[in-house]
Design a protein around this motif. Sequence first.
Motif, PDB file in Angstrom:
ATOM      1  N   GLN A  99      -2.243  -3.201   5.343  1.00 48.44           N
ATOM      2  CA  GLN A  99      -2.204  -2.382   6.555  1.00 48.44           C
ATOM      3  C   GLN A  99      -1.840  -3.203   7.793  1.00 48.44           C
ATOM      4  O   GLN A  99      -1.001  -2.814   8.585  1.00 48.44           O
ATOM      5  CB  GLN A  99      -3.582  -1.740   6.740  1.00 48.44           C
ATOM      6  CG  GLN A  99      -3.699  -0.791   7.910  1.00 48.44           C
ATOM      7  CD  GLN A  99      -3.193   0.602   7.547  1.00 48.44           C
ATOM      8  OE1 GLN A  99      -3.593   1.170   6.534  1.00 48.44           O
ATOM      9  NE2 GLN A  99      -2.320   1.151   8.371  1.00 48.44           N
ATOM     10  N   ASP A 100      -2.498  -4.357   7.944  1.00 43.94           N
ATOM     11  CA  ASP A 100      -2.217  -5.181   9.134  1.00 43.94           C
ATOM     12  C   ASP A 100      -1.437  -6.451   8.789  1.00 43.94           C
ATOM     13  O   ASP A 100      -1.753  -7.546   9.247  1.00 43.94           O
ATOM     14  CB  ASP A 100      -3.507  -5.499   9.909  1.00 43.94           C
ATOM     15  CG  ASP A 100      -4.646  -5.852   8.981  1.00 43.94           C
ATOM     16  OD1 ASP A 100      -4.386  -6.007   7.766  1.00 43.94           O
ATOM     17  OD2 ASP A 100      -5.781  -5.994   9.449  1.00 43.94           O
ATOM     18  N   CYS A 101      -0.391  -6.284   7.977  1.00 41.03           N
ATOM     19  CA  CYS A 101       0.484  -7.419   7.640  1.00 41.03           C
ATOM     20  C   CYS A 101       1.206  -7.873   8.920  1.00 41.03           C
ATOM     21  O   CYS A 101       1.351  -7.099   9.860  1.00 41.03           O
ATOM     22  CB  CYS A 101       1.488  -7.015   6.565  1.00 41.03           C
ATOM     23  SG  CYS A 101       2.678  -5.788   7.099  1.00 41.03           S
ATOM     24  N   SER A 108       3.698  -5.596  10.670  1.00 43.56           N
ATOM     25  CA  SER A 108       3.291  -4.220  11.018  1.00 43.56           C
ATOM     26  C   SER A 108       3.321  -3.960  12.519  1.00 43.56           C
ATOM     27  O   SER A 108       3.577  -2.841  12.948  1.00 43.56           O
ATOM     28  CB  SER A 108       1.911  -3.906  10.445  1.00 43.56           C
ATOM     29  OG  SER A 108       0.949  -4.754  11.035  1.00 43.56           O
ATOM     30  N   HIS A 121       6.008   1.189   9.224  1.00 39.56           N
ATOM     31  CA  HIS A 121       5.427   0.424   8.125  1.00 39.56           C
ATOM     32  C   HIS A 121       4.936   1.398   7.055  1.00 39.56           C
ATOM     33  O   HIS A 121       4.091   2.244   7.327  1.00 39.56           O
ATOM     34  CB  HIS A 121       4.255  -0.423   8.666  1.00 39.56           C
ATOM     35  CG  HIS A 121       3.477  -1.128   7.596  1.00 39.56           C
ATOM     36  ND1 HIS A 121       2.185  -1.561   7.777  1.00 39.56           N
ATOM     37  CD2 HIS A 121       3.798  -1.478   6.326  1.00 39.56           C
ATOM     38  CE1 HIS A 121       1.745  -2.145   6.678  1.00 39.56           C
ATOM     39  NE2 HIS A 121       2.700  -2.100   5.773  1.00 39.56           N
ATOM     40  N   VAL A 177       2.782   1.648   3.884  1.00 38.43           N
ATOM     41  CA  VAL A 177       1.761   0.866   3.188  1.00 38.43           C
ATOM     42  C   VAL A 177       1.889   1.151   1.701  1.00 38.43           C
ATOM     43  O   VAL A 177       1.701   2.274   1.249  1.00 38.43           O
ATOM     44  CB  VAL A 177       0.346   1.210   3.711  1.00 38.43           C
ATOM     45  CG1 VAL A 177      -0.722   0.373   2.974  1.00 38.43           C
ATOM     46  CG2 VAL A 177       0.259   0.950   5.211  1.00 38.43           C
TER      47      VAL A 177
END
Length: 406
Positions: A57-59, A62, A68, A70
């Motif tokens: 989620q918080d790559c 992002s 993005h 997921v």
Amino acid sequence: RAAMQPAAPLPQGQGGSPVHGVSNKVVGVLGGGQLGKMLCQAASQMGIKIVILDPLQDCPASSVCHEHVVGSFNDGDTVREFAKRCGVLTVEIEHVDAATLAKLEEQGVDCEPKASTIMIIQDKYRQKKHFSKFGIPLPDFMEVDTLNSIEEAGERFGYPLMVKSKRNAYDGRGNAVAQKKEELSSVVASLGGFEHGLYVERWTPFVKELSVIVARSRDGSTVCYPVVETIHKDNICHVVEAPAEVSDKIKKSATGVAEKAIKSLEGAGVFAVELFLTEDDQILLNEVAPRPHNSGHHTIESCYTSQYEQHLRAILGIPLGDPLMKAPAAIMYNILGEDEGEAGFFLAHQLIERALNIPGASVHWYAKPEMRKQRKMGHITIVGPSKTSVKSHLDKLLQRDTYTPK
Ligand code: ATP
Ligand code: MG
Ligand code: MG
């Protein structure tokens, strides 16, 4: 007064709609790590839309991508669904579902580089066999699948012996060295046994590691970035010096090997070619990455066209940019996690604080959600008027008296 006439008809994009800005094509990227993030930053400058596929989620990518999704880049259905929204599909990591990419290509999806390239690269043994077929100089290598065969390889190549996993390798994870025959079985066990696929390489006592980034356009033409030196710490890229301090003759042969290797692969994009320079000035190929690479981070600040912008230009079929350096020297330092959690963040922050006071230094922080030891958390590039200048600035950053790369 004559009415203003458009000089030429507006260029038409895919589907016949006029091109607004640089390109109308939506770029889909498998993977949203730091390389994906820097691709998005280059895309944003040119108004190119990028969609990222990454399970986290918080790559890193992002926060800067257009969108993005997921999901896993290793799941066929997810990749197929993802491809529907993209004009061109590319990767920032080679460990993706290449079989699905191959099927998508058959259905007319534009993948750059080609699935065939990803398939060759993602299996390091297959990669070695491929380059050997094309006459690229390599360290000797051999597939091993039993204790007998690895002992035979040890006799043939001598010790130390480099044992490598065929697949899913990065940052040296997947490599192990046997110093003598007696260590072979424990080294094999440390890599998860023969069942995951192993091969061995003759130990190369290199004097330097070099890297060349080659960009290839959709029409097959190539341009090469200046040769750089990569300095590894515990098998992880740690420092990159641009340009490499080697003779013009060595630069020429390194570039020649790199270009020949890339011409044997299919598709557009940037490719990094990792090389060994031996004592007798031979160049041997270590491995290729079919995407932007750690050894090209410096190009953001030091070259006319960064490797990230170049990758987008290449896959979108717009003219390639100038790969040459616009500064005489650059040095890149990877910020690797030195400790877990808060303690690690504290150490990295101290480094960043010093960097912010160094002339010519740019800080890149990937904003990875978790700090882990040996993890690439960010990097610092120092650009300057000479090698001596950037090296002394790096000394200052690392609080050491003299710069000793090895
Ligand atoms: P990357 O993060 O670059 O993908 P990787 O996990 O694929 O790394 P390799 O590039 O195979 O690993 O090896 C990592 C490092 O180990 C090399 O950069 C080099 O320093 C060393 N190394 C690899 N192969 C050999 C060899 N045959 N002889 C000596 N050293 C080697
Ligand atoms: Mg690798
Ligand atoms: Mg490598």
